[in-house]
Each structure stands twice: as structure tokens, then as C-alpha cells.
Design a protein around this motif. Structure first.
Motif, short mmCIF file in Angstrom:
data_model
loop_
_atom_site.label_atom_id
_atom_site.label_comp_id
_atom_site.label_asym_id
_atom_site.label_seq_id
_atom_site.Cartn_x
_atom_site.Cartn_y
_atom_site.Cartn_z
N MET A 70 -5.36 3.09 4.67
CA MET A 70 -6.42 3.11 5.91
C MET A 70 -7.37 1.86 5.31
N ALA A 71 -7.36 1.43 4.26
CA ALA A 71 -8.40 0.39 3.55
C ALA A 71 -7.86 -0.88 4.49
N ALA A 110 0.78 -1.19 -0.01
CA ALA A 110 -0.06 -0.02 -0.14
C ALA A 110 0.94 1.03 0.08
N THR A 170 -0.76 4.69 -0.93
CA THR A 170 -1.49 5.91 -0.78
C THR A 170 -2.14 5.79 0.59
N PRO A 171 -2.49 7.16 1.15
CA PRO A 171 -3.22 7.07 2.56
C PRO A 171 -4.47 6.36 2.45
N GLY A 172 -5.09 6.47 1.31
CA GLY A 172 -6.35 5.76 1.05
C GLY A 172 -5.99 4.33 1.22
N GLU A 173 -5.21 3.78 0.49
CA GLU A 173 -4.98 2.20 0.53
C GLU A 173 -4.42 1.67 1.70
N ARG A 196 -5.87 -1.00 6.84
CA ARG A 196 -5.93 -0.83 8.36
C ARG A 196 -7.36 -1.28 8.82
N ASP A 197 -8.42 -1.01 7.97
CA ASP A 197 -9.84 -1.39 8.05
C ASP A 197 -9.79 -2.78 8.18
#
Length: 213
Positions: free
Chosen positions: A122-123, A115, A117-120, A125-126
Motif C-alpha cells: 500500500m505504501a 514489497a 506485506t500489505p502495508g509495504e 501504491r501511495d
């Protein structure tokens, strides 16, 4: 920290550099794994980038007891299952998809997905993943980018791979959110082709000395 992350970290056992290997000849797998282990790098990642990769994993995992063999460049559940069947103790992917997450959830073998990007991040992490591969590290912003991530996403740790070398590995390892780095410099193609296992052992010993401060 999740139980699978703990299991993966236990396998890596504080190893600062994970060799990322592209093996063209399966016959090289056993002496290569032995040389790296003798140099202090027991955990290795054999990438599925060559036709003989799965056989290389099978041989290294079956014949080199001191080695902890993982599989890299895992792109889908079929790759995941084949790598596990060949003896892989951990799985590394350049990215993260729902299909891979589902395959990992159904397996006891831990996944280290990529991962950047911050979005990747965070996904992932979720999905309960708090130890990720940061790939391609140098091309994605390198040390400065990872340093910037360490404050807003403090509970996720990384293994940067891609452009990491003997010259910059210490810079990455000095970061609070970096656990280890992945690199191919400890097993250069020319040394593998020449069967110069002593030289590879020496490179591994040097890399194993790059402990985090």
C-alpha cells in the motif's frame, strides 16, 4: 497504470521470465546475455551481488544490442545512480525506501521495488507504483499469499522472485495479479562457469514459452 510502469512493461514486452543473474566474471556477461536473448529472454537483471556486477552491466548493455539490461539488488541511491550510469534500462530492488523512491522520481529509468506485506504494498501504491517485485516469494507465502492479495489490492501487479523455478513458475504466472516471474534457473552457476551457452539458450527458450494464459 503510471507512465513509468508502462515504460517498464514495454521494456519487458510480455516476457514471462526475467533472468536474475549473479555474474562473478565480467567476461561472461556478453556471451550470457546473447545466449539468453537468443532463447527469447531479452530483458535480464544483473544483480549487484559481486564485485564485477557493474562492469558486467556495462559490457552487456554496451555490446549486446538485443539485450535489455537491468540492475538488481539496488539498496540505495548510490547503487541506483551507478547502475544507471553503467547502462541499466530498469532498476530492481529487494525492498522500498523513501530514499530509493526519491532517486527513482528524479530518474527516467523505471524502478521495480520489492514489497511483501500489505502495508509495504500500500505504501508503494501511495507512491504511484503499481507493479512490484514480490520477494522472497516462496518464503513469504508464495502462490497462496499472492492469490489472497489479488482481491483486496486488485490494481497492483507483481513479479514474484525468490524460490521461483521451472517447477512452480506456471503456478505463479496463472495468477491474475502476476505479470512475470524472476528466476535464476535459466542461468545456473555451473553452466555459466563452464561457458555452456548453448545449454543456457535452451533453458531460456523453454522459459520463454511459459506465456501467461
Amino acid at each position: 497504470m503510471t507512465s513509468k510502469t508502462e515504460r517498464l512493461l514495454s521494456l519487458l514486452d510480455g516476457q514471462p521470465v526475467i533472468p536474475v543473474l549473479k555474474i562473478d566474471r565480467a567476461a561472461d556477461a556478453v556471451p550470457l546475455a546473447r545466449a539468453l536473448a537468443k532463447g527469447g529472454l531479452r530483458a535480464i537483471e544483473i544483480t549487484l551481488r559481486t564485485p564485477e556486477a557493474l562492469e558486467a552491466i556495462r559490457r552487456a548493455a554496451g555490446e549486446v544490442e538485443e539485450a535489455i539490461v537491468g540492475a538488481g539488488t539496488i539498496l540505495d541511491p548510490r547503487h541506483f545512480e551507478e547502475a544507471v550510469a553503467a547502462g541499466s534500462k530498469f532498476i530492481v530492488s529487494p525492498g522500498v525506501t523513501q530514499n530509493l523512491l526519491s532517486a527513482a522520481a528524479a530518474s527516467e529509468v523505471p524502478l521495480l521495488p520489492g514489497a511483501i506485506t500489505p502495508g509495504e504494498i500500500m505504501a508503494a501504491r501511495d507512491a504511484g507504483l503499481d507493479f512490484l517485485k514480490f520477494f522472497p516469494a516462496e518464503q513469504a507465502g508464495g502462490v497462496a499469499f499472492l492469490k489472497a492479495l489479488s482481491s483486496p489490492i486488485q490494481d497492483v501487479k507483481f513479479c514474484p522472485t525468490g524460490g521461483v523455478s521451472a517447477k512452480n513458475a506456471k503456478d505463479y504466472l496463472s495468477l491474475p495479479n502476476v505479470i512475470c516471474v524472476g528466476g535464476s534457473w535459466v542461468a545456473p552457476d555451473d553452466l555459466v562457469k563452464a561457458g555452456n551457452w548453448d545449454a543456457i539458450e535452451a533453458l531460456a527458450r523453454e522459459a520463454s514459452g511459459l506465456r501467461k494464459a
